[in-house]
Design an enzyme around this catalytic site. Sequence first.
Site, mmCIF file in Angstrom:
data_model
loop_
_atom_site.group_PDB
_atom_site.id
_atom_site.type_symbol
_atom_site.label_atom_id
_atom_site.label_comp_id
_atom_site.label_asym_id
_atom_site.label_seq_id
_atom_site.Cartn_x
_atom_site.Cartn_y
_atom_site.Cartn_z
ATOM 1 N N LYS A 89 35.397 35.030 68.530
ATOM 2 C CA LYS A 89 34.132 35.762 68.585
ATOM 3 C C LYS A 89 33.490 35.815 67.205
ATOM 4 O O LYS A 89 32.281 35.592 67.051
ATOM 5 C CB LYS A 89 34.373 37.190 69.091
ATOM 6 C CG LYS A 89 34.791 37.310 70.537
ATOM 7 C CD LYS A 89 35.147 38.766 70.854
ATOM 8 C CE LYS A 89 35.643 38.937 72.260
ATOM 9 N NZ LYS A 89 36.107 40.314 72.552
ATOM 10 N N GLN A 93 38.383 45.622 71.264
ATOM 11 C CA GLN A 93 39.184 44.568 71.890
ATOM 12 C C GLN A 93 40.355 45.152 72.676
ATOM 13 O O GLN A 93 41.146 45.926 72.155
ATOM 14 C CB GLN A 93 39.705 43.609 70.818
ATOM 15 C CG GLN A 93 40.492 42.430 71.354
ATOM 16 C CD GLN A 93 39.653 41.512 72.220
ATOM 17 O OE1 GLN A 93 38.534 41.172 71.864
ATOM 18 N NE2 GLN A 93 40.186 41.121 73.354
ATOM 19 N N ASP A 109 29.725 45.399 75.786
ATOM 20 C CA ASP A 109 30.589 45.097 76.934
ATOM 21 C C ASP A 109 30.077 45.716 78.235
ATOM 22 O O ASP A 109 30.595 45.424 79.311
ATOM 23 C CB ASP A 109 32.019 45.597 76.673
ATOM 24 C CG ASP A 109 32.909 44.517 76.075
ATOM 25 O OD1 ASP A 109 32.618 43.324 76.295
ATOM 26 O OD2 ASP A 109 33.892 44.859 75.403
#
Length: 285
Positions: A52, A96, A119
């Site tokens: 990422k 994460q 997210d």
Amino acid sequence: MVELIDGKKLARELNEKTAARVTALKERGITPGIAVILVGDDPASAIYTRNKHRKAEKLGMKSVLKTFAEDVSQEEVMACVQDLNQDPSIHAILIQSPLPSHLDEKVLDNAINPQKDVDGFHPFNVGRLYNNDPDKCYPVSCTPRGVMTMLDHYNVKLGGRDVVVMGRSILVGKPMQSLLQNRNATVTMISRHTKDKAFYMRHADVLIVAIGQPRFVKAQDVKEGAVVIDVGINRLEDGSLCGDVDFEDVKDKASLITPVPGGVGPMTIASLMAQTVDLAEWSEE
């Protein structure tokens, strides 16, 4: 004849569009910024986070990685989230997964400013997705967003079609259900508690599988000509990767199918990058 859904190619095309959008924002004095919080030393999480970070920098974004030891306290991670919420150079924040068991992941996710919730996990954004709010810009979970991009690219019609989603996680299944219903699909969600999974699977025009069970779906479970989207990624004992669908068994029965690897996976990160730019653009409205 079956057609493979090329997630790598679609991701490259999406990343090119994202890079152009980043350039346009920079010309206005805005650099999209993403921050990732990583706790512990889980190898898979470390690799995914590094990917990422590299992709964001390659696309011209600001990328920040906040790392903590395995035994970090809830208060320390919460303080980091609050600092990032207040940082005007950061437009997207994600934590994460998985987190160590002593940390309350839901509380931490809910502490993220909804306008930076890349997210799409915050209840505020989940509610707007569920309500199909047409007047608001809001982030959604990146894997389902990537799946919808795939379906659109390959002109898969959803209105009135029978779609089965296997797996009901907040990461994939539940937001996937809402996105599909918002497109007027008839959606059935099945889980390990469903009594006759095969019945629903065999009637699906579109089958989306995210259950974490290697090669669970066989040809006998799939309707002739169905579209099969395999979200699962599983590492076998020999180190190879496979999906939740038995690709070799199913491919000749489907009209469209995603391979693993090279299907949904690349689109997840590409969608994350695109949504980071969305958040940067929306922050100026």
